[in-house]
Each structure stands twice: as structure tokens, then as C-alpha cells.
Design a protein around this motif. Structure first.
Motif, PDB file in Angstrom:
ATOM      1  N   LEU A  70       0.807  -1.215   0.000  1.00 18.71           N
ATOM      2  CA  LEU A  70       0.000   0.000   0.000  1.00 18.71           C
ATOM      3  C   LEU A  70       0.841   1.266   0.000  1.00 18.71           C
ATOM      4  CD1 LEU A  70      -2.770  -1.017   2.566  1.00 18.71           C
ATOM      5  CD2 LEU A  70      -2.825  -1.169   0.078  1.00 18.71           C
ATOM      6  N   LYS A  71       2.132   1.157   0.198  1.00 20.02           N
ATOM      7  CA  LYS A  71       3.005   2.326   0.229  1.00 20.02           C
ATOM      8  C   LYS A  71       3.483   2.640  -1.193  1.00 20.02           C
ATOM      9  CE  LYS A  71       4.663   1.394   4.909  1.00 20.02           C
ATOM     10  NZ  LYS A  71       5.847   1.152   5.774  1.00 20.02           N
ATOM     11  N   PRO A  72       3.540   3.917  -1.565  1.00 22.03           N
ATOM     12  CA  PRO A  72       4.028   4.263  -2.913  1.00 22.03           C
ATOM     13  C   PRO A  72       5.489   3.896  -3.085  1.00 22.03           C
ATOM     14  CG  PRO A  72       3.798   6.231  -1.558  1.00 22.03           C
ATOM     15  CD  PRO A  72       3.188   5.100  -0.781  1.00 22.03           C
ATOM     16  N   ARG A  73       5.829   3.480  -4.294  1.00 20.93           N
ATOM     17  CA  ARG A  73       7.199   3.086  -4.585  1.00 20.93           C
ATOM     18  C   ARG A  73       8.029   4.286  -5.020  1.00 20.93           C
ATOM     19  NH1 ARG A  73       6.238  -2.498  -8.101  1.00 20.93           N
ATOM     20  NH2 ARG A  73       5.070  -3.632  -6.476  1.00 20.93           N
ATOM     21  N   ARG A  74       9.319   4.259  -4.736  1.00 14.56           N
ATOM     22  CA  ARG A  74      10.277   5.283  -5.142  1.00 14.56           C
ATOM     23  C   ARG A  74       9.825   6.679  -4.705  1.00 14.56           C
ATOM     24  NH1 ARG A  74      11.480   3.281 -11.373  1.00 14.56           N
ATOM     25  NH2 ARG A  74      12.200   1.168 -10.845  1.00 14.56           N
ATOM     26  N   THR A  75       9.447   6.774  -3.466  1.00 11.62           N
ATOM     27  CA  THR A  75       8.968   8.066  -2.951  1.00 11.62           C
ATOM     28  C   THR A  75      10.068   9.112  -2.980  1.00 11.62           C
ATOM     29  OG1 THR A  75       7.459   6.856  -1.508  1.00 11.62           O
ATOM     30  CG2 THR A  75       7.843   9.192  -1.004  1.00 11.62           C
ATOM     31  N   LYS A  76      11.255   8.758  -2.534  1.00  5.17           N
ATOM     32  CA  LYS A  76      12.355   9.721  -2.496  1.00  5.17           C
ATOM     33  C   LYS A  76      12.729  10.188  -3.904  1.00  5.17           C
ATOM     34  CE  LYS A  76      14.399   7.926   1.773  1.00  5.17           C
ATOM     35  NZ  LYS A  76      15.631   7.374   2.404  1.00  5.17           N
ATOM     36  N   LEU A  77      12.719   9.257  -4.848  1.00  6.23           N
ATOM     37  CA  LEU A  77      13.048   9.624  -6.225  1.00  6.23           C
ATOM     38  C   LEU A  77      12.001  10.571  -6.799  1.00  6.23           C
ATOM     39  CD1 LEU A  77      14.877   9.280  -8.677  1.00  6.23           C
ATOM     40  CD2 LEU A  77      13.520   7.261  -9.307  1.00  6.23           C
ATOM     41  N   LEU A  78      10.739  10.307  -6.516  1.00  6.34           N
ATOM     42  CA  LEU A  78       9.663  11.159  -7.022  1.00  6.34           C
ATOM     43  C   LEU A  78       9.730  12.557  -6.418  1.00  6.34           C
ATOM     44  CD1 LEU A  78       7.086  11.477  -8.691  1.00  6.34           C
ATOM     45  CD2 LEU A  78       5.799  10.565  -6.744  1.00  6.34           C
ATOM     46  N   VAL A  79       9.929  12.628  -5.114  1.00  4.53           N
ATOM     47  CA  VAL A  79      10.006  13.937  -4.450  1.00  4.53           C
ATOM     48  C   VAL A  79      11.234  14.711  -4.935  1.00  4.53           C
ATOM     49  CG1 VAL A  79      10.283  15.096  -2.237  1.00  4.53           C
ATOM     50  CG2 VAL A  79       8.716  13.160  -2.451  1.00  4.53           C
ATOM     51  N   GLY A  80      12.364  14.012  -5.069  1.00  6.68           N
ATOM     52  CA  GLY A  80      13.573  14.668  -5.567  1.00  6.68           C
ATOM     53  C   GLY A  80      13.407  15.196  -6.973  1.00  6.68           C
ATOM     54  N   GLY A  81      12.739  14.432  -7.835  1.00  4.02           N
ATOM     55  CA  GLY A  81      12.508  14.888  -9.199  1.00  4.02           C
ATOM     56  C   GLY A  81      11.604  16.116  -9.251  1.00  4.02           C
ATOM     57  N   LEU A  82      10.565  16.127  -8.417  1.00  2.00           N
ATOM     58  CA  LEU A  82       9.673  17.287  -8.386  1.00  2.00           C
ATOM     59  C   LEU A  82      10.398  18.531  -7.876  1.00  2.00           C
ATOM     60  CD1 LEU A  82       6.379  15.667  -7.058  1.00  2.00           C
ATOM     61  CD2 LEU A  82       6.908  16.358  -9.397  1.00  2.00           C
ATOM     62  N   MET A  83      11.238  18.372  -6.862  1.00  2.00           N
ATOM     63  CA  MET A  83      11.991  19.514  -6.335  1.00  2.00           C
ATOM     64  C   MET A  83      12.985  20.036  -7.373  1.00  2.00           C
ATOM     65  SD  MET A  83      12.691  18.385  -2.390  1.00  2.00           S
ATOM     66  CE  MET A  83      13.603  19.906  -2.101  1.00  2.00           C
ATOM     67  N   LEU A  84      13.654  19.133  -8.090  1.00  2.00           N
ATOM     68  CA  LEU A  84      14.584  19.557  -9.134  1.00  2.00           C
ATOM     69  C   LEU A  84      13.859  20.286 -10.255  1.00  2.00           C
ATOM     70  CD1 LEU A  84      17.435  19.546 -10.316  1.00  2.00           C
ATOM     71  CD2 LEU A  84      16.937  17.297 -11.307  1.00  2.00           C
ATOM     72  N   PHE A  85      12.697  19.802 -10.631  1.00  2.19           N
ATOM     73  CA  PHE A  85      11.918  20.462 -11.671  1.00  2.19           C
ATOM     74  C   PHE A  85      11.483  21.856 -11.226  1.00  2.19           C
ATOM     75  CE2 PHE A  85       7.726  21.485 -13.443  1.00  2.19           C
ATOM     76  CZ  PHE A  85       8.038  21.523 -14.792  1.00  2.19           C
ATOM     77  N   ALA A  86      11.064  21.994  -9.961  1.00  2.00           N
ATOM     78  CA  ALA A  86      10.651  23.306  -9.453  1.00  2.00           C
ATOM     79  C   ALA A  86      11.814  24.286  -9.450  1.00  2.00           C
ATOM     80  CB  ALA A  86      10.068  23.149  -8.045  1.00  2.00           C
ATOM     81  N   VAL A  87      13.019  23.816  -9.054  1.00  2.80           N
ATOM     82  CA  VAL A  87      14.184  24.700  -9.039  1.00  2.80           C
ATOM     83  C   VAL A  87      14.558  25.128 -10.455  1.00  2.80           C
ATOM     84  CG1 VAL A  87      16.648  24.812  -8.500  1.00  2.80           C
ATOM     85  CG2 VAL A  87      15.067  23.794  -6.862  1.00  2.80           C
ATOM     86  N   LEU A  88      14.563  24.192 -11.393  1.00  2.33           N
ATOM     87  CA  LEU A  88      14.901  24.530 -12.777  1.00  2.33           C
ATOM     88  C   LEU A  88      13.876  25.489 -13.384  1.00  2.33           C
ATOM     89  CD1 LEU A  88      16.095  21.063 -14.155  1.00  2.33           C
ATOM     90  CD2 LEU A  88      17.493  23.011 -13.424  1.00  2.33           C
ATOM     91  N   ALA A  89      12.600  25.283 -13.050  1.00  4.04           N
ATOM     92  CA  ALA A  89      11.573  26.181 -13.565  1.00  4.04           C
ATOM     93  C   ALA A  89      11.750  27.592 -13.006  1.00  4.04           C
ATOM     94  CB  ALA A  89      10.185  25.641 -13.221  1.00  4.04           C
ATOM     95  N   ALA A  90      12.070  27.688 -11.711  1.00  2.00           N
ATOM     96  CA  ALA A  90      12.274  29.015 -11.111  1.00  2.00           C
ATOM     97  C   ALA A  90      13.485  29.708 -11.714  1.00  2.00           C
ATOM     98  CB  ALA A  90      12.434  28.870  -9.595  1.00  2.00           C
ATOM     99  N   VAL A  91      14.584  28.966 -11.933  1.00  2.00           N
ATOM    100  CA  VAL A  91      15.779  29.557 -12.535  1.00  2.00           C
ATOM    101  C   VAL A  91      15.496  29.994 -13.967  1.00  2.00           C
ATOM    102  CG1 VAL A  91      18.139  29.085 -13.267  1.00  2.00           C
ATOM    103  CG2 VAL A  91      17.365  28.311 -11.035  1.00  2.00           C
ATOM    104  N   GLY A  92      14.764  29.167 -14.711  1.00  2.00           N
ATOM    105  CA  GLY A  92      14.431  29.535 -16.086  1.00  2.00           C
ATOM    106  C   GLY A  92      13.580  30.785 -16.163  1.00  2.00           C
ATOM    107  N   VAL A  93      12.596  30.897 -15.277  1.00  5.23           N
ATOM    108  CA  VAL A  93      11.753  32.097 -15.264  1.00  5.23           C
ATOM    109  C   VAL A  93      12.579  33.326 -14.886  1.00  5.23           C
ATOM    110  CG1 VAL A  93       9.819  33.212 -14.092  1.00  5.23           C
ATOM    111  CG2 VAL A  93       9.637  30.834 -14.825  1.00  5.23           C
TER     112      VAL A  93
END
Length: 256
Positions: A70-93
Motif C-alpha cells: 500500500l506504500k508508494p514506490r520510489r517516494t524519495k526519487l519522485l520527491v527529488g525529481g519534483l523539487m529539481l523540476f521546481a528549481v529549474l523552472a524558477a531559474v528559467g523564469v
């Protein structure tokens, strides 16, 4: 009509008791059609997935919330990817958002001047230095024109087809746009006026400068502040005269 057999305890039981359990695998295989068997063979030998599929039994099983399934798989990888995407989007803007480009104070000086009252000739070339402030992180394309007027007539014009202003990330000082304008193209009647003013006190000429420029950055066009100023030329030495400079003495006795 169903027949019943008397049991030892006085009860009775049907000859054919109904089954409440799911069919066995052999019974399920017998119910398959040739097409379903071909699909099962393809899934087993080609796709590598289990070939046999059994029907749902209908039984319910309770799974505790602490079960790993019942626990989601690769939680750390998913959260890390979302944080990296948010940082790249902020830098690009931050890097790509358009910022206003401005024009500084124009510096004008005489590049060449000559006049002759005997021959009735006059020539003047001006050097204009225009500072352009580009606060963006990418270079901007500048286009426009600079015009010089003597009274109400156009004495010269210079077109700026395409120059690129460096971004502030690559240059600490503003981009200096240098233009040379030939202000000798005036009608004959104005040439006589220029020669007359240069031959008499205070031997100075006044010109007006007007310019319009536009900046193109990331598909957007920005109209820069218009240039509307004036400057004075000393007919004696051919240099520009500061606005606060005193009037020269009468040098009418000198010949040019």
C-alpha cells in the motif's frame, strides 16, 4: 425432481450438492476457446507474462494499512525529481523573464567641422555616444535611427539596422552605441545662415538631435525612451560647447 437420501441422523442430502467453490484450473482450461488459448500461448512464450489466468474467486481479504504493497514506490526519487523540476523552472523564469531596457544620457561631440565663407561650403560630422542599459541575462537586438536638425530642417540621419546590446551578466558597464552622423545635408539657404552665424559673434551653431530606438528580446519588442536634446558647436575650434560655457570674445577680426 430431485431425490434425497435418508441420513443416519434423520436428515437428508441432495444427490447433486451445488458447488460454492471456484472451478479448478483444469476445469477453467476446458472452458477456454481456441482464440483465448492462442492469446495465452502468445503471452507466455512471446511477451513473457504468465499465461494462465484464473477467474476472481469472489472472496474478500483485508490488508492492513502497514502492508508494504500500500506504500508508494520510489517516494524519495519522485520527491527529488519534483523539487529539481521546481528549481529549474524558477531559474528559467528568473533568467528569461523580460526586463525593461533603457537609454542613458546621450553624449554628443564634433567629429569633424569645416566651413568657408569664400567658397560657401560647410561640413559637419557628429559623434553620438548612446549608453544602453540591458538588465536581462541575454543580449537584446537594437534598431532605430538618429536625426540631426538645424532649426526645422533635417541636416542628417543615421539608421541603426541591427546591433546587439550585451546583457548585464557579461558586462559591468552599459553597452555604448556609437554613431557618426553627417549633418552637412542642409539646403543652400541654411548654409548661408550657418556661414553667417560662424562669421559673426558669438560664432556658435545650435543643432537639435532626435532619436527613436526599439529593443527586441525573446520575440518581444520594446520601444525605448525617445532621444530629444540639443548641442552647440564652436565655429572657432569645431568642438562642442557645454551648456554652461561662457560666450567667447568677439573674434570678427580673424578670417577663416
Amino acid at each position: 425432481m430431485e431425490s434425497y437420501t435418508r441420513l443416519a441422523d434423520g436428515g437428508r442430502s441432495p444427490d447433486n450438492e451445488p458447488a460454492f467453490t471456484p472451478p479448478f484450473s483444469s476445469e477453467y482450461d476446458q472452458q477456454q476457446t481456441p482464440v483465448s488459448r492462442l492469446r495465452a500461448w502468445w503471452a507466455e512464450h512471446v511477451r513473457g507474462s504468465p499465461a494462465k489466468q484464473y477467474p476472481v474467486s469472489g472472496y474478500l481479504t483485508l490488508i492492513p494499512l502497514s502492508d508494504e504493497r500500500l506504500k508508494p514506490r520510489r517516494t524519495k526519487l519522485l520527491v527529488g525529481g519534483l523539487m529539481l523540476f521546481a528549481v529549474l523552472a524558477a531559474v528559467g523564469v528568473f533568467l528569461l523573464v523580460p526586463r525593461g531596457i533603457s537609454v542613458g544620457e546621450v553624449e554628443l561631440q564634433s567629429d569633424h567641422m569645416s566651413w568657408n565663407t569664400t567658397k560657401g561650403t560647410y561640413q559637419l560630422k557628429l559623434l553620438a555616444k548612446i549608453p544602453i542599459y540591458n538588465p536581462n541575462y541575454m543580449k537584446a537586438r537594437i534598431k532605430g535611427s538618429l536625426k540631426v536638425f538645424f532649426y526645422d530642417t533635417e541636416a542628417g540621419v543615421t539608421q541603426v539596422e541591427q546591433v546587439f546590446a550585451r546583457p548585464r551578466a557579461l558586462a559591468k558597464s552599459p553597452y555604448m552605441l556609437e554613431l557618426v552622423v553627417d549633418a552637412s545635408n542642409v539646403p543652400s539657404k541654411y548654409i548661408l545662415t550657418i556661414l553667417s552665424e560662424c562669421a559673426t559673434f558669438p560664432r556658435r551653431l545650435i543643432f537639435f538631435v532626435k532619436g527613436s530606438f526599439g529593443a527586441h528580446f525573446l520575440g518581444q519588442t520594446q520601444t525605448l525612451s525617445p532621444i530629444d536634446t540639443y548641442f552647440m558647436i564652436d565655429c572657432i575650434n569645431g568642438g562642442s560647447v557645454p551648456p554652461s560655457a561662457p560666450s567667447p570674445p568677439d573674434l570678427a577680426h580673424q578670417e577663416h
